[in-house]
Structure formats: structure tokens, C-alpha cells
Design a protein around this motif. Structure first.
Motif, short mmCIF file in Angstrom:
data_model
loop_
_atom_site.label_atom_id
_atom_site.label_comp_id
_atom_site.label_asym_id
_atom_site.label_seq_id
_atom_site.Cartn_x
_atom_site.Cartn_y
_atom_site.Cartn_z
N VAL A 1 0.74 -1.15 -0.04
CA VAL A 1 0.32 -0.12 -0.04
C VAL A 1 0.88 1.31 -0.01
O VAL A 1 2.09 1.13 0.40
N GLY A 2 0.43 2.29 -0.36
CA GLY A 2 1.05 3.58 -0.38
C GLY A 2 1.75 3.87 -1.93
O GLY A 2 1.28 3.40 -2.77
N GLU A 3 2.85 4.45 -1.65
CA GLU A 3 3.33 5.00 -3.13
C GLU A 3 4.32 3.70 -3.42
O GLU A 3 5.50 3.54 -3.19
N GLN A 4 3.75 2.85 -4.34
CA GLN A 4 4.49 1.61 -4.81
C GLN A 4 5.24 1.81 -5.94
O GLN A 4 4.81 2.57 -6.82
N VAL B 1 14.82 -1.67 -0.02
CA VAL B 1 15.30 -0.32 -0.53
C VAL B 1 15.16 -0.85 -2.14
O VAL B 1 15.89 -1.68 -2.40
N VAL B 2 14.24 -0.10 -3.02
CA VAL B 2 14.18 -0.51 -4.28
C VAL B 2 14.60 0.61 -5.20
O VAL B 2 14.32 1.70 -4.73
N PHE B 3 15.39 0.49 -6.22
CA PHE B 3 15.95 1.42 -6.73
C PHE B 3 16.36 1.18 -8.18
O PHE B 3 16.88 0.01 -8.61
N LEU C 1 8.27 -4.17 5.72
CA LEU C 1 7.63 -5.71 5.33
C LEU C 1 6.63 -6.02 6.37
O LEU C 1 5.99 -6.82 6.00
N GLU C 2 6.63 -5.24 7.54
CA GLU C 2 5.75 -5.74 8.59
C GLU C 2 4.38 -5.46 8.18
O GLU C 2 3.52 -5.97 8.42
N PHE C 3 4.24 -4.02 7.64
CA PHE C 3 3.23 -3.63 7.57
C PHE C 3 2.75 -3.58 5.97
O PHE C 3 1.38 -2.94 5.51
N GLY C 4 3.61 -3.77 5.01
CA GLY C 4 3.51 -3.56 3.60
C GLY C 4 3.36 -2.10 3.24
O GLY C 4 2.79 -1.79 1.84
N CYS C 5 3.90 -1.06 3.88
CA CYS C 5 3.61 0.27 3.52
C CYS C 5 4.88 0.62 2.58
O CYS C 5 6.21 0.28 2.87
N CYS C 6 4.51 1.44 1.78
CA CYS C 6 5.68 1.90 0.61
C CYS C 6 5.65 3.35 0.60
O CYS C 6 4.63 4.00 1.01
N GLN D 1 13.96 7.27 -8.32
CA GLN D 1 13.26 7.57 -6.99
C GLN D 1 13.65 6.17 -6.37
O GLN D 1 14.13 5.20 -6.87
N VAL D 2 13.91 6.36 -4.82
CA VAL D 2 13.96 5.30 -3.95
C VAL D 2 12.82 4.92 -3.26
O VAL D 2 12.31 5.85 -2.77
N PHE D 3 12.48 3.81 -3.22
CA PHE D 3 11.06 3.21 -2.68
C PHE D 3 11.64 2.49 -1.62
O PHE D 3 12.47 1.48 -1.34
N ILE D 4 10.98 2.72 -0.20
CA ILE D 4 11.26 2.09 0.93
C ILE D 4 9.94 1.54 1.45
O ILE D 4 9.01 1.76 1.26
N ILE D 5 10.10 -0.05 1.62
CA ILE D 5 9.13 -1.02 1.62
C ILE D 5 9.11 -1.52 3.32
O ILE D 5 10.26 -1.94 3.52
#
Length: 533
Positions: free
Chosen positions: A130-133, A154-156, A187-192, A181-185
Motif C-alpha cells: 500500500v502507499g507509493e508503490q 530499498v528498491v532503486f 515488510l511488517e505492514f507492507g507500507c511503501c 526515485q528510491v522506494f522504502i518498503i
């Protein structure tokens, strides 16, 4: 340091540029086979076995509660260490399917169970975000950072198709760099969450990402907009604060001009050997480098490369992945006229001395550019099981000198198998079995019993089914019950009542076409008879 050639046994056509090698519980697994999964391995994940100079693959099954995992080329893959009671596993994000579709899903692959005959069952779960995926992409990286007792992904980088509004028939398959952009995920709540940093001005793909604690180092990479491979290193620091993460980035002077490289971890420390990849569009990088991550930062030193063979030196492309323990697998396409029987040549490169680093798990940190080759035959089906051997004998013989580990000796990876004892009076002996029905060739015919929880498979010969009845049951949709559950080869529901057909007399047609007959009296008949006489 050594370079050993490998002989692929009935599996060379499954490995392709863009595949991934995973290390779980001391075993190596291949993910991202060429083409869609076949019947021999519906999961598309194989166990890799290297022994006596041979490369063999074994189909791996998934647990019943697993989701479908498509074969993905060039996905972002990172290893999950055991944390807070969670087992080790791998996170897989993005990648290209055999239909050239780009995935946006995030999968978690863990070990579910292990049988006594080396049979491994994996579990695959799709994580909801959920969030900015991060959008669909391939050729990017996925890294794990640890900060303040928490961890995040960290996704890049990566590439994707052009935006929907800009795609046309002419540029439908054209790809562009994803925004930097750098995406932070979480894992506990699935927030991006998405973050833009001023130091990251251009998108890049097929780079290396090496993580230590709260820092991720991005090495090399290719930028489509400028068609360049700048020798740069970005140091990304992530602090997982209570509210939202705080990111900072630093551009370092020293770096590597490289894409699609392989990074294999050496020993328990954060020391990696970087090999393979490309330094330009038409030139492979034949050198090797040693990369060390410590408290002071990152240091890159040249490392002596193995004595490459002629096939490796003269090939235009190569690919591979980390095998862990300071070793890597390298594949080069076979070229020449006439065409060689094998699609690729495979080699194992080892940078660690014998006896060092045993039991240490390597860290996968590579992504490969995709190059399509002609389709080849899939992995052949396994036919037999281990018979008359105890579990401890299997474990002991797996490392013995006389164990050839032929693919013929593998068991069928379906949930039932053809050589099970289906009932108390089972008559099928794998050592003395001979075909009984005309449809049998190498394995006995089986039929599914619908009784009980989940049902079970039984041999048709043990159920004393005639060949005609077996054919009818296989073609129809009726449910069958074995001899232990009634032995009724018909549907579970009440059979339809037989109704005798009604005898109906045909109705006289209203408009009948035929000769017109007129009724004549006896006087007229007598008159016409005298007239014609």
C-alpha cells in the motif's frame, strides 16, 4: 581460484540470461527458467546440483498454500536473514515474463519442508503493498537495510515501458529508465514510500547493490538517456525513524564502469568478488574486483581473474549468478558451425580456497540483461524413486564417491507419485511391474478416488477396472470411489431415472405432394371401359 567446466545434463536449455540463483538452507535453486513452466516442473523453480563436473536440475514443488510464481527474467532479488522468528527467504520483485510483460508484484519465497529423500518443498506468498508503490520494472535492485532494530527494503533503478499516453504502434516495445526515485518498503505492514534525492539525477539499471547495516552502495549501471556507464558509486544511508524514514545520499569518487555483473560473497565479512558483466555495449569486462564494506565505507581493489577459456573470451555475451561461498556460475552461448548440441557452455568459478568458508551463505546481488535465444527441449520428466533405502542411507550416500545423482533416479515431484502403495492389497511392485493396459507405457495407470479429505490416487489395476471402464471414467466428469470406499464407478449424485419413451403415431401431413386421385362411381368406370374398347 579455479575455473571448472560443467556439463549440463538435460537442462542446459532452461538456463538463460536474466535467471536468478538463490541459496536457501544450504541448497541452490534456479529461478527464471526459459519459457513458461512445463509439466515436468509446473513451479518453474529447480534445485541445482553440481557434482563431478556435472550440472543437474531437479524440479521443486510448492506447498498447497502457495501462490503462482511466474518465471521472471531480470527481477530484483534479495536475501532475507532469519529475523524475529521469521525464517530465511528471498524477496522477488518485478521482472519480465516470457510474454514480455513486466511484473509489479512482490513475492516472498521460503522453505516449507524437507523430506528424507532430499525432496524440498518451498512456499511462495505474494505480499500486498500500500502507499507509493514502485511501478513495473526490471533490471533494478532490491536491498535490505537494518536501522534502530528495524529492517526495510530499498528498491532503486530499473527499466519499464513508456507511459501509456506515449506508447504507440511504432514504439510499443520501447523501454525507458524509471525515474531516479528510491522506494522504502516496510515488510511488517507492507507500507511503501517514494523518496527523491538531489544526488540521484538519472535513472540507471543493471547495476550492483551491496548493503551493510543501514547503508546501500550502488555500483555501476547503465543509463539509457545518455547511453553511458559512468564509473560511479552512490552511498545511500537509510534511518528507519518512528514516523517516516530519513534518507541521505553521497556520490563517491571511485567506482566501476560495469553492468550486469555478478557479486559473490567471500567469508562471513562483507567482502565480495565482482566478476562478469560488460564495460561497453560490445565489450565484456574480463577483470575481477574485490569490494569490501566496513565501518569506514567501501574499498575497491583489483583481483586476479581466472584463466578464461577460448569460449568465454570469444563470446559476445555471458551471464550467471552467485553460488555462495565465493563461487559463481557462468554461462556463455555455444557458437559455431555446425551448431553444437548444447545451447550454452557452463563454468564454475571459485575464488575461495578449499575448506574455507564452508557453511557460509553467499549473497545474491546481480541482475542480468536479457538476450533471447532459440527455444530448446524442456527438462525431461523423472520416472523413478529411491527404493529399499533408509533416510540415513540417502543422507550418507549424497556425499559418497559412488553417488552419480542421475536424473533418472529422481522421484516424480507430484503430490502422489506413481509407485505409492495405494491400498492394502496393492499389486504394483516397481521392480516387477509390467504394462497391463494398452495405454500404459512407463508408469501404471492411476485413477482419482473422491472419497475422504482431499481424495487420493489408486492404481486402476488394483481396483480391477476394465480398460473400457477406465477410458470412460477418464473421459467423463463423474466421481469414482475406490474399493475401500464402496467401489462405485459412477457419479456421487443419484443417477437419473430411466423414462421409457412414449409411442407416438405419426401425424398425417396437411400438404402431401403426390398424384391426384379422383373417386369414380361404378357407372363411370363402366362408361370409360366401353369407350376405350
Amino acid at each position: 581460484m579455479s575455473l571448472q567446466p560443467l556439463t549440463a545434463v538435460n537442462c542446459g536449455s532452461l538456463l538463460q540470461p536474466g535467471c536468478s540463483l538463490l541459496q536457501l538452507d544450504g541448497d541452490i535453486f534456479l529461478f527464471g527458467q526459459k519459457g513458461w513452466p512445463k509439466r515436468s516442473c509446473p513451479t518453474g523453480v529447480f534445485g541445482v546440483r553440481l557434482k563431478h563436473g556435472e550440472l543437474k536440475l531437479r524440479p521443486i514443488s510448492f506447498s498447497n498454500d502457495s501462490c503462482y510464481l511466474p518465471p521472471l527474467r531480470c527481477p530484483a532479488v534479495t536475501r532475507l536473514e532469519p529475523h524475529d522468528g521469521h525464517p530465511e527467504g528471498y524477496l522477488i520483485h518485478g521482472g519480465r515474463t516470457p510474454n514480455n510483460e513486466i511484473s509489479t508484484s512482490l513475492y516472498l519465497l521460503t522453505l516449507d519442508s524437507r523430506g528424507c529423500n532430499r525432496k524440498v518443498t518451498l512456499r511462495c506468498q505474494e505480499r500486498e503493498l500500500v502507499g507509493e508503490q514502485p511501478g513495473p520494472r526490471y533490471g533494478h535492485t532490491l536491498s535490505m537495510v537494518h536501522s534502530l532494530g528495524k529492517r526495510a527494503c530499498v528498491v532503486f533503478g530499473g527499466r519499464s515501458y513508456m507511459p501509456a499516453g506515449e506508447r504507440s504502434t511504432e514504439n510499443w516495445n520501447s523501454v525507458v529508465d524509471c525515474p531516479p526515485q528510491v522506494f522504502i518498503i516496510d515488510l511488517e505492514f507492507g507500507c511503501c514510500s517514494a523518496h527523491t534525492l538531489p544526488e540521484l539525477t538519472d535513472g540507471q539499471s543493471f547495476h550492483l547493490a551491496l548493503a551493510r547495516d543501514d547503508c546501500v552502495y550502488f555500483l555501476g549501471g547503465h543509463t539509457l538517456s545518455s547511453d553511458s556507464r559512468p564509473p560511479r558509486v552512490f552511498c545511500l544511508r537509510v534511518e528507519l525513524l518512528q514516523g517516516s524514514p530519513m534518507l541521505s545520499c553521497e556520490l563517491l569518487d571511485t567506482g566501476l564502469s560495469i553492468t550486469s555483473a555478478i557479486a559473490t560473497r567471500v567469508g562471513p565479512s562483507h567482502e565480495y568478488i565482482v566478476l562478469g558483466g560488460y564495460q561497453s555495449e560490445t565489450q565484456k569486462r574480463m577483470e575481477c574486483s574485490s569490494v569490501v564494506l566496513d565501518d569506514s565505507g567501501i574499498s575497491i581493489e583489483p583481483r586476479e581473474a581466472p584463466q578464461w577459456t577460448g569460449e568465454i573470451s570469444h563470446s559476445h555475451t555471458w551471464f550467471g549468478g552467485s553460488l555462495g561461498g565465493g563461487s559463481a556460475l557462468i554461462g556463455v552461448p555455444s557458437e559455431g558451425r555446425p551448431a553444437p548440441p548444447e545451447a550454452h557452455y557452463f563454468y564454475q568459478v571459485c575464488f575461495q580456497k578449499e575448506g574455507e568458508g564452508e557453511g557460509e551463505d553467499g549473497n545474491q546481488g546481480c541482475s542480468q540483461e536479457s538476450t533471447d535465444f532459440e527455444d530448446s527441449a524442456p527438462l525431461e520428466d523423472s520416472e523413478e524413486l529411491y527404493f529399499g533405502r533408509e533416510p540415513h542411507e540417502l543422507e550418507d550416500s549424497s556425499e559418497g564417491e559412488g553417488d552419480t545423482y542421475n536424473e533418472e533416479d529422481e522421484e516424480d515431484e507430484s503430490q502422489t507419485g506413481y509407485w505409492v502403495k495405494c491400498c492394502l492389497g496393492c499389486q504394483v511392485d516397481p521392480n516387477t511391474w509390467e504394462p497391463y493396459y494398452s495405454t500404459e507405457l512407463l508408469r501404471p495407470a492411476m485413477i482419482y478416488c473422491s472419497k475422504g479429505e482431499g481424495g487420493h490416487w489408486v492404481h486402476a489395476q488394483c481396483m480391477e477396472l476394465t480398460e473400457g471402464l477406465l477410458v470412460r471414467l477418464s473421459q467423463g466428469n463423474g466421481k469414482y470411489f475406490c474399493l475401500d470406499h464402496g467401489g462405485l464407478p459412477r457419479q456421487e449424485m443419484t443417477p437419473p431415472r430411466q423414462v421409457l419413451p412414449l409411442k407416438r403415431s405419426p401425424m398425417k401431413p396437411q400438404h402431401r405432394k403426390g398424384p391426384i386421385m379422383q373417386k369414380m362411381t361404378p357407372a363411370k368406370k363402366h362408361f370409360f371401359r366401353r369407350l376405350f374398347e
